[in-house]
Enzyme design. Structure first.
Site, short mmCIF file in Angstrom:
data_model
loop_
_atom_site.label_atom_id
_atom_site.label_comp_id
_atom_site.label_asym_id
_atom_site.label_seq_id
_atom_site.Cartn_x
_atom_site.Cartn_y
_atom_site.Cartn_z
N TYR A 111 0.82 -1.21 0.00
CA TYR A 111 0.00 0.00 0.00
C TYR A 111 0.85 1.27 0.00
O TYR A 111 0.32 2.37 0.11
CB TYR A 111 -0.90 0.03 1.24
CG TYR A 111 -2.15 -0.79 1.08
CD1 TYR A 111 -2.09 -2.17 1.07
CD2 TYR A 111 -3.39 -0.19 0.95
CE1 TYR A 111 -3.22 -2.95 0.94
CE2 TYR A 111 -4.53 -0.96 0.81
CZ TYR A 111 -4.43 -2.33 0.82
OH TYR A 111 -5.57 -3.08 0.68
N LYS B 187 3.80 -14.00 5.89
CA LYS B 187 4.13 -15.08 4.95
C LYS B 187 5.66 -15.11 4.92
O LYS B 187 6.30 -15.00 3.88
CB LYS B 187 3.51 -14.74 3.58
CG LYS B 187 3.56 -15.87 2.58
CD LYS B 187 2.57 -16.98 2.86
CE LYS B 187 2.77 -18.10 1.85
NZ LYS B 187 2.07 -19.33 2.20
N ASP C 282 -1.90 -17.71 5.05
CA ASP C 282 -2.81 -18.64 4.36
C ASP C 282 -3.45 -19.58 5.36
O ASP C 282 -4.66 -19.81 5.37
CB ASP C 282 -2.08 -19.40 3.24
CG ASP C 282 -0.69 -19.89 3.65
OD1 ASP C 282 -0.19 -19.49 4.71
OD2 ASP C 282 -0.12 -20.69 2.89
N ASP D 231 -5.70 -5.95 5.70
CA ASP D 231 -6.90 -5.53 4.96
C ASP D 231 -7.78 -6.75 4.66
O ASP D 231 -8.99 -6.75 4.91
CB ASP D 231 -6.45 -4.86 3.65
CG ASP D 231 -7.60 -4.18 2.95
OD1 ASP D 231 -8.63 -3.93 3.60
OD2 ASP D 231 -7.47 -3.89 1.74
#
Ligand code: NAD
Length: 360
Positions: free
Chosen positions: A124, A191, A225, A249
């Site tokens: 972002y 991640k 995930d 988000d």
């Protein structure tokens, strides 16, 4: 004491929802002087700019704003005004509680989670290279030279910066929030197994910060995930999640789904000096001006704002009123009815009226 607050109606469903929230706040008896400021479509029409300096100055001066959602044109037009406000005011922490209210249509009961999203970095950051541009070609050539890895020449590129500074700041914020709000566990979500230098740094820094809170708050790590699946299967195992911007988000929308949808999910963007309160949802343009959208997310964002202003009594009164109206299930908008076409659904204004009647 009277508070001066900047009110940014936004666009799409924003103006009707901020008006509903403003009326509810007034009904608690708290004295507020509202200073209206424009952003988004209304600002474009009035000033030719989506985010006028006067709007940012108003928030800087008043330190607190209640803001409606603002449309971001996809692929063209101006960049996200929402992201621009967070960057300009350095509102680095996005706090999104996901709490069940009895009476909502959901698969789960008694959810009480908080998502804390880093608001200033990651994908972002707004550092993007358009497919085919000179800068992109140069960047691709440099990357190939330094990494010996090939990037297709017709690629667009978005940069994902994650710094030690911003991570330390957000994770510290998360732990302090946990202590203040009697939360027992902080789960850092990344991640890091794949993006070792960005998410890996976020995780490493989180571990360092967590050491200072040993014995006070439990610290746990998860991959994003797997987290998505765990939240769907066992949401009660989690308490407070802290995540880099993009995962924050996405996961906060998932958490909104756990409690009955975007119509009831509030949020706050907090910085060192200023705070802007807004719903998790966007401007839902298809419902703009129809008196149809659920005002709850915006009203609960105002409840967060009242707590921030240390107006706990007013916040409790307003939250209880929302809770009662949802539990009764009578004067609620379409999204809180058993089916969206339920003819007994009321409009935005009527739901706010029902909430106001319950404020005591
Ligand atoms: P959205 O949240 O506006 O709407 C998605 C769907 O959720 C709607 O079609 C509607 O079915 C439902 N919904 C949302 N708010 C609701 C409410 N209050 N009551 C009942 N149902 C509600 O998401 P989108 O369609 O992806 O985005 C629309 C625009 O909003 C885009 O331009 C996007 O960039 C922008 N956006 C702004 C913000 C913000 O202002 N902070 C946040 C997210 C999206």
């Amino acid at each position: 004491m009277s508070h001066k607050i900047t009110l940014i109606p936004g666009d799409g469903i924003g103006p009707e929802l901020t008006e509903a929230a403003r009326r509810c706040v007034e009904a608690t008896g708290v004295k507020i002087e509202w200073e209206k400021a424009v952003a988004g479509q209304e600002a474009m029409e009035k000033t030719g700019e989506p985010l006028p300096d006067a709007t940012l100055d108003s928030v800087r001066k008043n330190k607190v704003a209640l803001k409606g959602p603002i449309t971001t044109p996809i692929g063209s037009g101006f960049r996200s005004v929402n992201v621009a406000i967070r960057h300009a005011l350095d509102l680095y922490a996005c706090v999104r509680p996901a709490k069940s209210y009895p009476g909502t249509k959901t698969f789960y009961k008694n959810i009480d989670l908080v998502v804390i999203r880093e608001n200033s970095e990651d994908l972002y950051a707004g550092i993007e290279f358009e497919e085919g541009s000179f800068g992109t070609q140069k960047l691709i050539a440099s990357i190939e030279e330094y990494t010996k890895k090939k990037i297709r020449p017709d690629s667009g590129i978005s940069i994902k910066p994650i710094s030690r500074y911003a991570t330390e700041r957000i994770v510290k914020f998360a732990f302090e929030y946990a202590l203040k709000n009697k939360r027992k566990k902080v789960t850092v979500v990344t991640k890091a197994n794949i993006m070792k230098f960005t998410d890996g740094l976020f995780l490493k820094t989180s571990r360092e910060v967590a050491r200072h809170y040993e014995g006070k708050v439990i610290f746990e790590e998860a991959l994003v995930d797997n987290m998505a699946m765990q939240l769907v299967q066992k949401p009660h195992n989690y308490d407070l999640l802290v995540l880099p911007n993009l995962y924050g988000d996405i996961i906060s929308d998932l958490c909104a789904g756990l409690i009955g949808g975007l119509g009831i999910a509030p949020g706050a963007n907090i910085g060192e000096h200023t705070a802007v309160f807004e719903a998790v949802h966007g401007s839902a343009p298809k419902y703009a001006g129809m008196n149809k959208a659920n005002p709850t997310a915006m009203i609960l964002s105002a409840v967060l704002m009242l707590r921030h202003l240390k107006e706990e009594k007013a916040a409790d009164k307003l939250e209880s009123a929302v809770k009662e109206v949802i539990a009764e299930g009578k004067s609620v908008t379409y999204d809180l009815k058993p089916t969206p076409a339920d003819p007994s659904a009321v409009g935005t204004k009527e739901m706010a009226d029902a909430i106001i009647r319950k404020i005591r």
